[in-house]
Scaffold this motif. Structure first.
Motif, PDB file in Angstrom:
ATOM      1  N   MET A  25      40.374 102.883 -54.654  1.00  0.00           N
ATOM      2  CA  MET A  25      41.632 103.602 -54.549  1.00  0.00           C
ATOM      3  C   MET A  25      42.519 103.365 -55.752  1.00  0.00           C
ATOM      4  SD  MET A  25      44.556 102.998 -51.861  1.00  0.00           S
ATOM      5  CE  MET A  25      45.502 102.011 -52.926  1.00  0.00           C
ATOM      6  N   VAL A  26      42.579 102.119 -56.220  1.00  0.00           N
ATOM      7  CA  VAL A  26      43.517 101.876 -57.320  1.00  0.00           C
ATOM      8  C   VAL A  26      42.924 102.154 -58.674  1.00  0.00           C
ATOM      9  CG1 VAL A  26      44.859 100.210 -56.066  1.00  0.00           C
ATOM     10  CG2 VAL A  26      42.950  99.437 -57.421  1.00  0.00           C
TER      11      VAL A  26
ATOM     12  N   ILE B  32      42.251 111.744 -58.232  1.00  0.00           N
ATOM     13  CA  ILE B  32      43.233 111.279 -57.243  1.00  0.00           C
ATOM     14  C   ILE B  32      42.805 111.627 -55.821  1.00  0.00           C
ATOM     15  CG2 ILE B  32      45.607 111.429 -56.510  1.00  0.00           C
ATOM     16  CD1 ILE B  32      46.475 111.634 -59.202  1.00  0.00           C
TER      17      ILE B  32
ATOM     18  N   HIS C  36      41.413 105.553 -49.679  1.00  0.00           N
ATOM     19  CA  HIS C  36      42.524 104.902 -48.967  1.00  0.00           C
ATOM     20  C   HIS C  36      42.369 105.096 -47.465  1.00  0.00           C
ATOM     21  CE1 HIS C  36      46.526 103.592 -48.059  1.00  0.00           C
ATOM     22  NE2 HIS C  36      46.870 104.772 -47.594  1.00  0.00           N
TER      23      HIS C  36
ATOM     24  N   TYR D 230      48.336 106.278 -39.352  1.00  0.00           N
ATOM     25  CA  TYR D 230      48.017 106.233 -40.769  1.00  0.00           C
ATOM     26  C   TYR D 230      46.881 107.173 -41.130  1.00  0.00           C
ATOM     27  CZ  TYR D 230      51.028 102.550 -42.489  1.00  0.00           C
ATOM     28  OH  TYR D 230      52.105 101.832 -42.906  1.00  0.00           O
TER      29      TYR D 230
ATOM     30  N   MET E 137      49.673 113.837 -44.867  1.00  0.00           N
ATOM     31  CA  MET E 137      50.891 114.087 -45.643  1.00  0.00           C
ATOM     32  C   MET E 137      50.635 113.873 -47.121  1.00  0.00           C
ATOM     33  SD  MET E 137      54.527 112.738 -44.286  1.00  0.00           S
ATOM     34  CE  MET E 137      54.041 111.077 -44.084  1.00  0.00           C
ATOM     35  N   LEU E 138      49.929 112.766 -47.445  1.00  0.00           N
ATOM     36  CA  LEU E 138      49.652 112.486 -48.849  1.00  0.00           C
ATOM     37  C   LEU E 138      48.772 113.567 -49.461  1.00  0.00           C
ATOM     38  CD1 LEU E 138      49.021 108.711 -48.485  1.00  0.00           C
ATOM     39  CD2 LEU E 138      50.787 109.721 -49.861  1.00  0.00           C
TER      40      LEU E 138
ATOM     41  N   GLY F 134      47.745  98.325 -57.987  1.00  0.00           N
ATOM     42  CA  GLY F 134      47.923  99.763 -57.938  1.00  0.00           C
ATOM     43  C   GLY F 134      49.333 100.192 -58.282  1.00  0.00           C
TER      44      GLY F 134
ATOM     45  N   ILE G 275      52.490 109.605 -56.536  1.00  0.00           N
ATOM     46  CA  ILE G 275      51.858 109.590 -55.211  1.00  0.00           C
ATOM     47  C   ILE G 275      50.959 108.367 -55.088  1.00  0.00           C
ATOM     48  CG2 ILE G 275      50.319 110.825 -53.686  1.00  0.00           C
ATOM     49  CD1 ILE G 275      51.331 113.362 -54.754  1.00  0.00           C
ATOM     50  N   MET G 276      50.266 108.005 -56.173  1.00  0.00           N
ATOM     51  CA  MET G 276      49.375 106.852 -56.093  1.00  0.00           C
ATOM     52  C   MET G 276      50.162 105.568 -55.959  1.00  0.00           C
ATOM     53  SD  MET G 276      46.639 108.033 -55.717  1.00  0.00           S
ATOM     54  CE  MET G 276      45.979 106.430 -55.454  1.00  0.00           C
TER      55      MET G 276
ATOM     56  N   LEU H 118      52.959 105.339 -54.252  1.00  0.00           N
ATOM     57  CA  LEU H 118      53.279 105.291 -52.815  1.00  0.00           C
ATOM     58  C   LEU H 118      52.087 104.837 -51.993  1.00  0.00           C
ATOM     59  CD1 LEU H 118      55.421 108.360 -51.843  1.00  0.00           C
ATOM     60  CD2 LEU H 118      55.979 105.979 -51.647  1.00  0.00           C
ATOM     61  N   VAL H 119      50.912 105.295 -52.345  1.00  0.00           N
ATOM     62  CA  VAL H 119      49.712 104.906 -51.599  1.00  0.00           C
ATOM     63  C   VAL H 119      49.463 103.413 -51.747  1.00  0.00           C
ATOM     64  CG1 VAL H 119      47.226 105.190 -51.552  1.00  0.00           C
ATOM     65  CG2 VAL H 119      48.653 107.160 -51.681  1.00  0.00           C
ATOM     66  N   SER H 120      49.690 102.868 -52.938  1.00  0.00           N
ATOM     67  CA  SER H 120      49.476 101.430 -53.126  1.00  0.00           C
ATOM     68  C   SER H 120      50.503 100.627 -52.344  1.00  0.00           C
ATOM     69  CB  SER H 120      49.555 101.089 -54.607  1.00  0.00           C
ATOM     70  OG  SER H 120      48.705 101.910 -55.336  1.00  0.00           O
TER      71      SER H 120
ATOM     72  N   GLU I 128      51.699 101.550 -49.569  1.00  0.00           N
ATOM     73  CA  GLU I 128      51.241 101.602 -48.191  1.00  0.00           C
ATOM     74  C   GLU I 128      50.155 100.579 -47.932  1.00  0.00           C
ATOM     75  OE1 GLU I 128      50.576 105.651 -47.061  1.00  0.00           O
ATOM     76  OE2 GLU I 128      49.104 104.895 -45.643  1.00  0.00           O
ATOM     77  N   LEU I 129      49.277 100.386 -48.919  1.00  0.00           N
ATOM     78  CA  LEU I 129      48.233  99.371 -48.750  1.00  0.00           C
ATOM     79  C   LEU I 129      48.838  97.981 -48.634  1.00  0.00           C
ATOM     80  CD1 LEU I 129      45.172  99.111 -48.664  1.00  0.00           C
ATOM     81  CD2 LEU I 129      45.216  98.630 -51.071  1.00  0.00           C
TER      82      LEU I 129
ATOM     83  N   ILE J 213      57.322 106.833 -46.209  1.00  0.00           N
ATOM     84  CA  ILE J 213      56.400 107.630 -47.023  1.00  0.00           C
ATOM     85  C   ILE J 213      56.747 109.103 -46.925  1.00  0.00           C
ATOM     86  CG2 ILE J 213      54.002 108.277 -47.304  1.00  0.00           C
ATOM     87  CD1 ILE J 213      53.390 105.648 -47.445  1.00  0.00           C
TER      88      ILE J 213
END
Lengths: 169, 324, 102
Positions: free
Chosen positions: A20-21, A26, A33, A60, A67-68, C21, C29-30, C32-34, C36-37, C75
């Motif tokens: 993911m990172v 993307i 994720h 989630y 949403m993402l 991240g 957006i990435m 925000l995802v990190s 969240e992790l 989020i």
């Protein structure tokens, strides 16, 4: 047996997190994720927290991820695959993360945890429901107000931007 | 508790049973639609077309599974599985009778809602990775539809759970136990919740009048336009298996599960009730036209969700006043 | 029986992956995802502590339930802000969003 399942789930989640990172695409990183979130739900099941696992998947994996993905769809660049090139800051970020992990694991191994024997198996949704509406009603109500405010706020912010772009055209 | 070997046999029996039910409902759908439209349907393959689903399955298996150019290959190949697996996972908690069930989870219905929300990720993956404008439009509409109708579904289930006092599907069915007193079923105590759940069920499995995501005449089959062969068969199977499992959940929640007048064994009552719900779904497919995307969303948010919320409040009030 | 430290090390690892991240990604957006992790890693920590240190008290699960709810709301608002930003400036690369700098 539980140890094997724990290591499998931990491996899946960690690998998904690393993909993911560090993925260029993307869309792939958001889907990995989702896989990491499902792995974490499995870890909750190992801790006998079944309600938490259900909430994790429902909120989630089934809600926030959608949403993402929608946000990703609406903010794509003009052409081609969505790429995330982030070379300049990779090395300092990696060093920071590794140092932080070292500090955290050092403190984890140094501490003496006052342990009970095993995770208790009584955390049914009934127990959580009773406790939530008996002891923790105030946080529950406040969180519902927060969610209402977030909902209205997100709608207002989203609508405002669209009106501005329509006015420009 | 059964031993591991007999549990395995029960699970295997369920899987084979669901495949047979899948073929049966495919045949039933085509025959029902045909007779509603004053025609005969498949008549040549086997006696009255009984072998038609097998012919369809064979056709899909031998077709070429072409991968279009420009797709994201890993996501494209994984998406049908993510659509297909949750529909099967729901079957693990359905109580067919008091003893025939795969898993007796304490949070049965919550597990069902959680697992159904995973399949939306699969639809998104399928539409996104197909690299096709029609797929993308289809998947955006379908995700909006799924998410909008998950809420009324959950709220109508909440009313039933409030009355039964438990999330366990076995106990919910047992709370409606009856011999001849059919009026203990929750459909008579919660008619509004049943209607909302039925409409939301319709939308969750993309049946007409909510089948915009796979509209054959509008969106060139929506998000599964780029799938062929066995992958398309997986997506189609997901729809039919979801049909059966969700109507089974509806039976367990509202129609009393396997309970009925003791003239027939419980298992027969269960399948009778489930298949009559499936027949009603085929009936609506033959009768109603497809709704537009904005009508669909406004129905979900402006009509069904307030109705479900009001239902929950009224149910709470009636439980508090000891009427229920 | 899985020792408590295994869960804690696992959640520390997820947290540090999230930190990497947040620091290394350029797409908002990435980031925000990190974040969240990282939230999820903390939730695992809370639930593990509640399971191992306080057997019958659901306080850890309560805490993480509320954290999940608030995190999901955050989020949502964050994504609305990002979408608005994209409409205004046509980019969500955080290196190019520096309008408030002196």
């Amino acid at each position: 047996m539980q140890l094997v399942i724990f290591f499998v789930l931990a491996a899946i989640t960690t690998v998904a997190g690393i993909i993911m990172v560090s993925a260029d695409n993307i869309a792939r990183s958001i889907y990995s994720h989702v896989l990491a979130l499902l792995g974490i739900a499995g870890i909750y099941l190992l801790l006998y927290a079944e309600f938490m696992a259900g909430v994790q998947v429902l909120v989630y994996a089934g809600g926030v991820s959608i949403m993402l993905l929608f946000a990703l769809m609406l903010t794509k660049p003009a052409k081609g695959v969505i790429r995330a090139l982030d070379h300049p800051r990779r090395v300092p970020a990696f060093i920071t993360a590794v140092v932080l992990f070292g500090l955290l694991s050092f403190s984890i191994f140094q501490a003496k945890w006052p342990l009970k024997v095993e995770p208790s198996r009584v955390m049914t949704p009934e127990v959580i429901g009773k406790s939530m509406f008996a002891d923790y009603v105030l946080p529950f109500e406040i969180v519902s107000v927060i969610l209402l405010v977030a909902l209205i706020g997100a709608v207002v912010i989203g609508v405002k931007g669209r009106e501005d772009t329509d006015d420009e055209e | 508790m059964l031993s591991l070997g007999s549990q395995f046999l029960v699970a295997l029996g369920m899987l084979i049973g669901i495949l047979i039910i899948l073929l049966a409902s495919m045949w039933l759908e085509r025959k029902a639609l045909a007779h509603f439209q004053f025609r005969l349907g498949p008549m040549r393959t086997g006696y009255h077309g009984l072998l038609q689903p097998i012919a369809d399955a064979m056709k899909m298996v031998v077709k070429e599974m072409s991968v279009p150019e420009g797709v994201d290959v890993i996501l494209y190949k994984t998406a049908p599985f993510i659509v297909f697996i949750p529909a099967f996972m729901v079957m693990a908690v359905i109580p067919f009778t008091a003893t025939i069930k795969a898993a007796d989870l304490n949070m049965g219905i919550f597990y069902v809602m959680a697992v159904l929300s995973i399949s939306t990720i699969g639809y998104m993956m399928a539409g996104w990775s197909s690299h096709n404008k029609y797929s993308l439009l289809g998947c955006m509409r379908s995700i909006g539809q799924f998410v909008s109708y998950e809420l009324p579904m959950g709220l109508s289930v909440l009313a039933v759970v409030m009355m039964a006092g438990t999330l366990n599907l076995n106990s919910i069915a047992q709370a409606q136990s009856c011999n001849w007193n059919i009026f203990r079923w929750y459909i008579f105590k919660q008619p509004l919740a049943f209607i909302i759940f039925f409409i939301a069920l319709n939308a969750e499995i993309c049946r007409v009048p909510f089948d915009l995501p796979e509209a054959e005449s509008e969106l060139v089959a929506g998000f599964h336009v780029e799938y062929s062969g066995m992958r398309f068969a997986l997506l189609l199977m997901a729809e039919y298996v979801g049909l059966f499992t969700l109507t089974s959940i509806c039976t367990t929640l509202f129609l009393g599960g396997w309970y009925g007048p003791p003239v027939l064994p419980g298992l027969v009552w269960f399948f009778l009730k489930t298949f009559s719900l499936i027949f009603i779904l085929f009936w609506t497919r033959a009768t109603l036209p497809r709704v537009r995307a904005d009508q669909l969303m406004s129905l979900g948010w402006k009509v069904l969700m307030p109705a479900a919320l009001i239902n929950v409040v009224i149910t709470g009030l009636l439980i508090m006043l000891k009427v229920y | 029986m899985i020792p408590l430290t295994y869960y804690l090390i696992f959640s520390a690892m997820l947290f540090c992956i999230g930190v990497y991240g947040v620091l290394a990604r350029r797409n908002s957006i990435m980031i925000l995802v990190s974040i969240e992790l990282m939230l999820n890693a903390v939730n695992i920590n809370l639930v593990a502590f509640s399971a191992y240190l306080r057997g019958d008290d659901p306080i850890g699960q309560m805490f993480s339930l509320f954290a999940i709810a608030v995190g999901a709301g955050e989020i949502g608002v964050g994504l609305a802000i990002i979408l608005n930003l994209y409409r205004l400036r046509n980019t969500i690369n955080i290196d190019q969003i520096d309008f408030l700098k002196w």
